[in-house]
Design an enzyme around this catalytic site. Structure first.
Site, mmCIF file in Angstrom:
data_model
loop_
_atom_site.group_PDB
_atom_site.id
_atom_site.type_symbol
_atom_site.label_atom_id
_atom_site.label_comp_id
_atom_site.label_asym_id
_atom_site.label_seq_id
_atom_site.Cartn_x
_atom_site.Cartn_y
_atom_site.Cartn_z
ATOM 1 N N ARG A 183 -28.284 81.359 44.760
ATOM 2 C CA ARG A 183 -27.357 82.421 44.389
ATOM 3 C C ARG A 183 -27.426 82.691 42.887
ATOM 4 O O ARG A 183 -27.394 83.846 42.451
ATOM 5 C CB ARG A 183 -25.931 82.051 44.798
ATOM 6 N N CYS A 240 -17.990 81.015 39.079
ATOM 7 C CA CYS A 240 -18.721 80.836 40.345
ATOM 8 C C CYS A 240 -18.826 82.198 41.011
ATOM 9 O O CYS A 240 -19.042 83.196 40.322
ATOM 10 C CB CYS A 240 -18.005 79.811 41.232
#
Length: 281
Positions: A183, A240
């Site tokens: 990611r 995040c």
């Protein structure tokens, strides 16, 4: 007084104490009904269920019509009212847990510190550790309480998107991304339709804080590993996908004795919603 982690055996000694509040934070980002269903099947005695989307987040679109990320922080007053409804008092020892190594419980741990409540700890190893110790589960749902939790000075810091943006041209703080490496590199379109990371950010996957059994690594080991990422935690920003697993890194830093890092609550989901903000891949 527990302020970071608590073991299953220590929690088992206190579940019937009136000033202890246990909160179940189980969740699934892909199926938001999973946590409640798991709670209904069995939970730690006395635990109340806390839904990430309903109690620990606000509306994705702010009053100004701007997207704030997938899990923006609620208003402090609303959050405190929710905690009072769960029976949290100023003198409560709160214990939070999930079944994912603290992935979701750490968010509630951070948020309680955000409203000035220091006596909150994450169950180390979560529900799997409780079950491994052959401790009981129940399906009994306790009655909601009526707590007196007050809004005290925050024990943690947070930053807005404007501060993160300004840090790119004048990098005085280290940004650390808690997402998995794929990611971070922009290779997981299922989780991040707009892939990549904030320019200059470092990557520390939150699961790297854990041992194979799902418990946190010892403090000395965490400190050694984290020192290779941030030399001064007080000059670090944790982020995040949406401000949830970044709190796991913040908890790990506290366990390691490295204090003062800030949370960027909007995180990648807010950052990438504006195409004018730069992206690295």
């Amino acid at each position: 007084m527990y302020t970071t982690l608590i073991s299953a055996s220590d929690l088992a000694l206190h579940t019937e104490r009136s000033n202890w509040v246990v909160l179940d934070c189980r969740h699934d980002l892909m199926d938001t009904n999973v946590g409640q269903a798991a709670y209904d099947l069995g939970h730690i005695p006395g635990a109340q269920f806390v839904n990430l989307d309903q109690r620990l987040s606000a509306a994705k679109i702010g009053p100004d019509g701007v997207f704030r990320g997938r899990h923006p922080l609620p208003e402090k007053g609303d959050f405190i009212a929710s905690l009072r409804n769960l029976g949290v008092n100023d003198d409560s020892q709160v214990v939070v847990y999930d079944a994912h190594g603290g992935m979701f419980a750490a968010r509630l741990w951070w948020m309680l510190r955000w409203v000035g409540h220091a006596t909150v700890a994450v169950l180390d190893g979560g529900l799997p550790a409780w079950q491994a110790a052959e401790l009981p589960l129940t399906t009994v749902v306790p009655a909601l309480g009526s707590g007196n939790l007050s809004n005290r000075p925050a024990l943690v810091g947070s930053v807005e998107v404007s501060q993160v943006l300004a840090n790119i041209s004048n990098p005085t703080r280290t940004v650390v991304d808690a997402r998995a490496a794929d990611r971070f590199r922009g290779e997981n379109e299922t989780m991040d339709p707009v892939g990549g990371h904030i320019p200059g950010a470092k990557n520390r996957f939150f699961k790297d804080n854990l041992q194979a059994d799902g418990r946190f690594k010892p403090a000395a080991q965490l400190r050694e590993e984290w020192m290779a990422v941030v030399s001064d935690a007080s000059q670090a920003i944790m982020q995040c996908g949406s401000g949830v697993t970044a709190c796991h890194n913040l908890l790990a830093l506290e366990v390691a004795g490295m204090h003062g890092a800030a949370l960027y609550p909007g995180s990648w989901s807010e950052w990438c919603s504006d195409a004018s903000r730069p992206v690295e891949r």
